[in-house]
Design a protein around this motif. Sequence first.
Motif, PDB file in Angstrom:
ATOM      1  N   THR A   1      20.679  13.012 -31.211  1.00  0.00           N
ATOM      2  CA  THR A   1      20.814  12.142 -32.378  1.00  0.00           C
ATOM      3  C   THR A   1      21.680  10.964 -31.969  1.00  0.00           C
ATOM      4  OG1 THR A   1      20.655  14.008 -33.893  1.00  0.00           O
ATOM      5  CG2 THR A   1      21.592  11.971 -34.781  1.00  0.00           C
ATOM      6  N   ILE A   2      21.126   9.755 -32.133  1.00  0.00           N
ATOM      7  CA  ILE A   2      21.873   8.547 -31.797  1.00  0.00           C
ATOM      8  C   ILE A   2      21.943   7.655 -33.028  1.00  0.00           C
ATOM      9  CG2 ILE A   2      21.332   8.606 -29.340  1.00  0.00           C
ATOM     10  CD1 ILE A   2      19.161   6.531 -29.834  1.00  0.00           C
ATOM     11  N   ARG A   3      22.969   6.804 -33.047  1.00  0.00           N
ATOM     12  CA  ARG A   3      23.137   5.862 -34.143  1.00  0.00           C
ATOM     13  C   ARG A   3      23.297   4.472 -33.558  1.00  0.00           C
ATOM     14  NH1 ARG A   3      27.918   7.217 -35.825  1.00  0.00           N
ATOM     15  NH2 ARG A   3      28.884   5.249 -35.337  1.00  0.00           N
ATOM     16  N   LEU A   4      22.580   3.525 -34.120  1.00  0.00           N
ATOM     17  CA  LEU A   4      22.715   2.125 -33.746  1.00  0.00           C
ATOM     18  C   LEU A   4      23.401   1.412 -34.895  1.00  0.00           C
ATOM     19  CD1 LEU A   4      19.121   1.435 -32.401  1.00  0.00           C
ATOM     20  CD2 LEU A   4      21.134   2.094 -31.102  1.00  0.00           C
ATOM     21  N   ASP A   5      24.454   0.672 -34.578  1.00  0.00           N
ATOM     22  CA  ASP A   5      25.216  -0.030 -35.602  1.00  0.00           C
ATOM     23  C   ASP A   5      25.165  -1.531 -35.358  1.00  0.00           C
ATOM     24  OD1 ASP A   5      26.026   2.369 -36.762  1.00  0.00           O
ATOM     25  OD2 ASP A   5      27.822   2.495 -35.524  1.00  0.00           O
ATOM     26  N   GLY A   6      25.344  -2.288 -36.417  1.00  0.00           N
ATOM     27  CA  GLY A   6      25.505  -3.728 -36.293  1.00  0.00           C
ATOM     28  C   GLY A   6      24.251  -4.508 -36.616  1.00  0.00           C
ATOM     29  N   ASN A   7      24.407  -5.828 -36.566  1.00  0.00           N
ATOM     30  CA  ASN A   7      23.282  -6.730 -36.826  1.00  0.00           C
ATOM     31  C   ASN A   7      22.185  -6.474 -35.810  1.00  0.00           C
ATOM     32  OD1 ASN A   7      24.672  -7.934 -38.897  1.00  0.00           O
ATOM     33  ND2 ASN A   7      25.490  -9.573 -37.619  1.00  0.00           N
ATOM     34  N   GLY A   8      20.976  -6.391 -36.279  1.00  0.00           N
ATOM     35  CA  GLY A   8      19.846  -6.178 -35.392  1.00  0.00           C
ATOM     36  C   GLY A   8      19.567  -4.730 -35.066  1.00  0.00           C
ATOM     37  N   ALA A   9      20.326  -3.803 -35.650  1.00  0.00           N
ATOM     38  CA  ALA A   9      20.125  -2.385 -35.353  1.00  0.00           C
ATOM     39  C   ALA A   9      18.734  -1.921 -35.767  1.00  0.00           C
ATOM     40  CB  ALA A   9      21.197  -1.536 -36.029  1.00  0.00           C
ATOM     41  N   GLU A  10      18.281  -2.353 -36.941  1.00  0.00           N
ATOM     42  CA  GLU A  10      16.949  -1.964 -37.423  1.00  0.00           C
ATOM     43  C   GLU A  10      15.861  -2.487 -36.489  1.00  0.00           C
ATOM     44  OE1 GLU A  10      15.652  -0.241 -40.108  1.00  0.00           O
ATOM     45  OE2 GLU A  10      17.573   0.363 -40.915  1.00  0.00           O
TER      46      GLU A  10
ATOM     47  N   THR B   1      11.694  12.199 -33.962  1.00  0.00           N
ATOM     48  CA  THR B   1      11.372  13.174 -35.000  1.00  0.00           C
ATOM     49  C   THR B   1      11.847  12.740 -36.382  1.00  0.00           C
ATOM     50  OG1 THR B   1      13.386  14.432 -34.525  1.00  0.00           O
ATOM     51  CG2 THR B   1      11.348  15.113 -33.397  1.00  0.00           C
ATOM     52  N   ALA B   2      12.838  11.837 -36.432  1.00  0.00           N
ATOM     53  CA  ALA B   2      13.320  11.355 -37.728  1.00  0.00           C
ATOM     54  C   ALA B   2      14.077  10.049 -37.525  1.00  0.00           C
ATOM     55  CB  ALA B   2      14.232  12.386 -38.387  1.00  0.00           C
ATOM     56  N   ARG B   3      14.086   9.262 -38.594  1.00  0.00           N
ATOM     57  CA  ARG B   3      14.811   7.988 -38.607  1.00  0.00           C
ATOM     58  C   ARG B   3      15.454   7.840 -39.971  1.00  0.00           C
ATOM     59  NH1 ARG B   3      12.604   2.047 -36.958  1.00  0.00           N
ATOM     60  NH2 ARG B   3      14.180   0.865 -38.064  1.00  0.00           N
ATOM     61  N   GLU B   4      16.756   7.514 -39.974  1.00  0.00           N
ATOM     62  CA  GLU B   4      17.482   7.384 -41.238  1.00  0.00           C
ATOM     63  C   GLU B   4      18.253   6.071 -41.246  1.00  0.00           C
ATOM     64  OE1 GLU B   4      20.211  10.689 -41.700  1.00  0.00           O
ATOM     65  OE2 GLU B   4      18.923  11.887 -40.417  1.00  0.00           O
TER      66      GLU B   4
END
Length: 107
Positions: A49-58, A86-89
Amino acid sequence: MNAPGRDATKALLRALRSAFDPVNFMNVERVQSREWASITFTGARHEVTIRLDGNGAEAAADRFAEGLEMAEFRLRGHILADIVLTAREKTEAGVRLHLEALTVEDG
């Protein structure tokens, strides 16, 4: 002696980090690896499970997910046999991705 899939896990995380623009800081929230074997191959199954933060993360998550199943990741001593999102939140700061991967020992 190394834990099951430890070297493969490290190699997989390095490869995932290299897939993202440095502007979108990748945080590893959870990693679980366990040994896996078939009649002809030995390797490990990974849940990440990874998390991308900040502008442009999406947008970065979109680019990553778009070609994930066809992407080639170089893993020293291992081959990435399969990887799937498998999932995106959506999170307050960006996006969280849940991945499952299978690595096999090379050689």
